[in-house]
Design a protein around this motif. Structure first.
Motif, PDB file in Angstrom:
ATOM      1  N   ARG A  67       5.643   3.337  -7.508  1.00  0.00           N
ATOM      2  CA  ARG A  67       4.475   3.398  -6.617  1.00  0.00           C
ATOM      3  C   ARG A  67       4.164   4.875  -6.424  1.00  0.00           C
ATOM      4  O   ARG A  67       5.024   5.638  -5.997  1.00  0.00           O
ATOM      5  CB  ARG A  67       4.806   2.718  -5.285  1.00  0.00           C
ATOM      6  CG  ARG A  67       3.623   2.609  -4.325  1.00  0.00           C
ATOM      7  CD  ARG A  67       4.019   1.813  -3.093  1.00  0.00           C
ATOM      8  NE  ARG A  67       4.280   0.421  -3.405  1.00  0.00           N
ATOM      9  CZ  ARG A  67       3.354  -0.551  -3.440  1.00  0.00           C
ATOM     10  NH1 ARG A  67       2.087  -0.261  -3.142  1.00  0.00           N
ATOM     11  NH2 ARG A  67       3.668  -1.790  -3.734  1.00  0.00           N
ATOM     12  N   CYS A 100       1.094   8.115  -5.508  1.00  0.00           N
ATOM     13  CA  CYS A 100      -0.158   8.465  -4.822  1.00  0.00           C
ATOM     14  C   CYS A 100      -0.875   9.549  -5.611  1.00  0.00           C
ATOM     15  O   CYS A 100      -0.245  10.507  -6.075  1.00  0.00           O
ATOM     16  CB  CYS A 100       0.151   8.955  -3.413  1.00  0.00           C
ATOM     17  SG  CYS A 100      -1.292   9.588  -2.527  1.00  0.00           S
ATOM     18  N   THR A 119      -4.037  12.062  -4.924  1.00  0.00           N
ATOM     19  CA  THR A 119      -5.104  12.525  -4.033  1.00  0.00           C
ATOM     20  C   THR A 119      -6.260  13.055  -4.890  1.00  0.00           C
ATOM     21  O   THR A 119      -6.036  13.606  -5.958  1.00  0.00           O
ATOM     22  CB  THR A 119      -4.615  13.639  -3.085  1.00  0.00           C
ATOM     23  OG1 THR A 119      -4.481  14.866  -3.810  1.00  0.00           O
ATOM     24  CG2 THR A 119      -3.290  13.274  -2.433  1.00  0.00           C
ATOM     25  N   HIS A 165      -1.752   4.479  -5.364  1.00  0.00           N
ATOM     26  CA  HIS A 165      -2.520   4.700  -4.145  1.00  0.00           C
ATOM     27  C   HIS A 165      -3.439   5.894  -4.427  1.00  0.00           C
ATOM     28  O   HIS A 165      -2.964   7.014  -4.584  1.00  0.00           O
ATOM     29  CB  HIS A 165      -1.605   5.070  -2.975  1.00  0.00           C
ATOM     30  CG  HIS A 165      -0.699   3.966  -2.530  1.00  0.00           C
ATOM     31  ND1 HIS A 165       0.083   4.062  -1.390  1.00  0.00           N
ATOM     32  CD2 HIS A 165      -0.435   2.746  -3.064  1.00  0.00           C
ATOM     33  CE1 HIS A 165       0.783   2.942  -1.250  1.00  0.00           C
ATOM     34  NE2 HIS A 165       0.497   2.133  -2.253  1.00  0.00           N
ATOM     35  N   THR A 170      -6.660   8.369  -3.269  1.00  0.00           N
ATOM     36  CA  THR A 170      -7.474   8.744  -2.114  1.00  0.00           C
ATOM     37  C   THR A 170      -8.838   9.256  -2.566  1.00  0.00           C
ATOM     38  O   THR A 170      -8.967   9.898  -3.603  1.00  0.00           O
ATOM     39  CB  THR A 170      -6.794   9.834  -1.250  1.00  0.00           C
ATOM     40  OG1 THR A 170      -6.882  11.109  -1.912  1.00  0.00           O
ATOM     41  CG2 THR A 170      -5.332   9.504  -0.967  1.00  0.00           C
ATOM     42  N   PHE A 175      -3.825  11.568   4.887  1.00  0.00           N
ATOM     43  CA  PHE A 175      -3.103  11.201   3.664  1.00  0.00           C
ATOM     44  C   PHE A 175      -1.802  10.441   3.923  1.00  0.00           C
ATOM     45  O   PHE A 175      -1.239   9.857   3.012  1.00  0.00           O
ATOM     46  CB  PHE A 175      -2.811  12.463   2.832  1.00  0.00           C
ATOM     47  CG  PHE A 175      -4.045  13.083   2.249  1.00  0.00           C
ATOM     48  CD1 PHE A 175      -4.517  12.707   1.003  1.00  0.00           C
ATOM     49  CD2 PHE A 175      -4.771  14.026   2.960  1.00  0.00           C
ATOM     50  CE1 PHE A 175      -5.674  13.262   0.468  1.00  0.00           C
ATOM     51  CE2 PHE A 175      -5.923  14.586   2.443  1.00  0.00           C
ATOM     52  CZ  PHE A 175      -6.377  14.203   1.195  1.00  0.00           C
ATOM     53  N   ALA A 228      -1.536   6.811   2.710  1.00  0.00           N
ATOM     54  CA  ALA A 228      -1.550   6.716   1.240  1.00  0.00           C
ATOM     55  C   ALA A 228      -0.203   7.122   0.638  1.00  0.00           C
ATOM     56  O   ALA A 228       0.215   6.597  -0.397  1.00  0.00           O
ATOM     57  CB  ALA A 228      -2.667   7.596   0.670  1.00  0.00           C
ATOM     58  N   ILE A 229       0.478   8.075   1.295  1.00  0.00           N
ATOM     59  CA  ILE A 229       1.754   8.594   0.785  1.00  0.00           C
ATOM     60  C   ILE A 229       2.915   7.655   1.111  1.00  0.00           C
ATOM     61  O   ILE A 229       3.883   7.562   0.356  1.00  0.00           O
ATOM     62  CB  ILE A 229       1.999  10.018   1.353  1.00  0.00           C
ATOM     63  CG1 ILE A 229       1.020  11.007   0.706  1.00  0.00           C
ATOM     64  CG2 ILE A 229       3.441  10.467   1.164  1.00  0.00           C
ATOM     65  CD1 ILE A 229       0.984  12.378   1.364  1.00  0.00           C
ATOM     66  N   CYS A 258       5.537   5.660  -1.319  1.00  0.00           N
ATOM     67  CA  CYS A 258       5.433   6.136  -2.710  1.00  0.00           C
ATOM     68  C   CYS A 258       6.681   6.933  -3.103  1.00  0.00           C
ATOM     69  O   CYS A 258       7.350   7.520  -2.264  1.00  0.00           O
ATOM     70  CB  CYS A 258       4.191   7.007  -2.889  1.00  0.00           C
ATOM     71  SG  CYS A 258       2.649   6.066  -2.764  1.00  0.00           S
ATOM     72  N   VAL A 294       4.023  11.832  -5.652  1.00  0.00           N
ATOM     73  CA  VAL A 294       2.671  12.155  -5.182  1.00  0.00           C
ATOM     74  C   VAL A 294       2.074  13.208  -6.103  1.00  0.00           C
ATOM     75  O   VAL A 294       2.697  14.247  -6.359  1.00  0.00           O
ATOM     76  CB  VAL A 294       2.681  12.675  -3.719  1.00  0.00           C
ATOM     77  CG1 VAL A 294       1.291  13.160  -3.313  1.00  0.00           C
ATOM     78  CG2 VAL A 294       3.167  11.579  -2.766  1.00  0.00           C
ATOM     79  N   CYS A 348       5.245  13.918   2.639  1.00  0.00           N
ATOM     80  CA  CYS A 348       6.165  13.464   1.586  1.00  0.00           C
ATOM     81  C   CYS A 348       7.602  13.437   2.119  1.00  0.00           C
ATOM     82  O   CYS A 348       8.347  12.486   1.890  1.00  0.00           O
ATOM     83  CB  CYS A 348       6.097  14.397   0.371  1.00  0.00           C
ATOM     84  SG  CYS A 348       4.577  14.270  -0.592  1.00  0.00           S
TER      85      CYS A 348
END
Length: 345
Positions: free
Chosen positions: A8, A10, A12, A34, A36, A72, A75-76, A79, A82, A116
């Protein structure tokens, strides 16, 4: 992490040139993404991402603005990796808590790195940097060091014949933000690994319905677009030559950095450096139907030798050379705008 393990992750800035191509590549490999965006009401950007393969099952979209870095966190959360691509570009000091884009970018990377760490799930943060933060110019701005490699940092007060407030602001923000995020590797008690990838001028095709700025800069000599020509001259003025990389290799390099069992530090992502003159000669020989004005061929003085081997020593292999980068950029411009793309850009 093994190459076949799915994670999983993310991304951005998921709707930009590199962002959407990276999301596509990750989805194709079976990862849950994920992504953004600044505005989930933007149907063209949302529609593009939702149309990607496996998006219906493996893509989650999040509303997040780099000017509100706490956006964010959701979304993070959860995960393992990132990819931070989002960069503040348009700055209005009246409506912002930050005095300029550089301050916003630094606050953004710090907040994302902190998120994170707080998540307790993120193992590695991979930051998309710009090779313009790696200028080999001497600190006094006169001449170049003998070698362009990851030890080079752009002097923050570097002046430019070709830059304007926007481009010089961008170079400053990318340099300061990269230094800020790399500093997390110095925190002894942090389990977060940070990798930065200063990328060369990115060319090739695109998922977007318009020509990204970096492709316009690559094609500047063919189109005669003076703003983009200034960008090309700026690149050679700062770097001593024009480092290039293909969009597909950029995204493969990002995923390569995710797949390593352990990795941190700064790794340049560029396949080769060529002078403005060499690029012009290739275009003239390959596309004689486009006439390049003489003043667009010369460019500023050339500088250092380049050593981009650090990423390759980790085991990464580039698939695309200078020819494919230039040819694919031309082909994409023609596909978007027809054979007369030089008038349409």
């Amino acid at each position: 992490m093994g190459k076949n393990k799915v994670s999983r992750v993310c991304v951005t800035g998921g709707s930009g040139y590199i962002g959407c191509w990276l999301v596509k590549t990750l989805l194709e490999k079976g990862h849950t993404v994920h992504a953004t965006l600044r505005n989930l009401e933007d149907e063209s950007k949302v529609g593009l991402l939702k149309s990607l393969p496996n998006a219906d099952t493996n893509l989650l979209l999040f509303d997040a603005d780099i000017y509100n870095p706490n956006d964010f966190k959701p979304a993070i959360e959860g995960c393992e990796f990132v990819f931070h691509l989002a960069t503040p570009m348009q700055h209005t000091s009246q409506s912002s808590q930050y005095k300029d884009t550089a301050e916003a970018a630094i606050a953004g990377v710090r907040s994302i790195a902190d998120s994170c760490i707080q998540s307790q799930t993120v193992k590695r943060l991979i930051y998309t940097a710009s090779i313009l933060s790696m200028s080999p110019r001497n600190d006094d701005g006169v001449g170049f060091r003998p070698l362009l490699d990851e030890s080079c940092w752009t002097p923050l007060d570097a002046s430019s014949t070709y830059g304007n407030e926007f481009t010089l602001g961008y170079i400053k923000l990318k340099t300061l933000a990269e230094k800020a995020v790399l500093s997390y590797n110095d925190f002894g008690d942090s389990k977060l690994e940070v990798v930065t990838l200063p990328c060369g001028l990115v060319g090739g095709e695109s998922l977007l319905s318009y020509l990204p700025l970096s492709v316009r800069v690559i094609l500047a000599q063919l189109t005669g677009d003076m703003f983009s020509c200034d960008g090309l001259n700026l690149m050679q003025e700062f770097m001593g030559s024009v480092p290039l990389v293909h969009i597909d290799d950029v995204c493969r390099a990002h995923i390569f950095c995710m797949e390593q069992p352990s990795m941190k530090g700064r790794f340049c992502c560029a396949v080769a450096c060529h002078s403005i003159k060499e690029i012009a000669i290739y275009f003239q020989e390959t596309y004689p139907e486009y006439k390049i004005h003489k003043e667009l061929i010369e460019g500023p003085e050339e500088g250092s030798k380049s050593d981009f081997s650090k990423l390759k020593k980790m085991g990464f292999e580039y698939k695309y050379g200078i020819k494919e980068i230039l040819d694919d950029s031309v082909a994409w411009a023609k596909k978007l705008n027809g054979s007369s793309f030089s008038q349409a850009v």
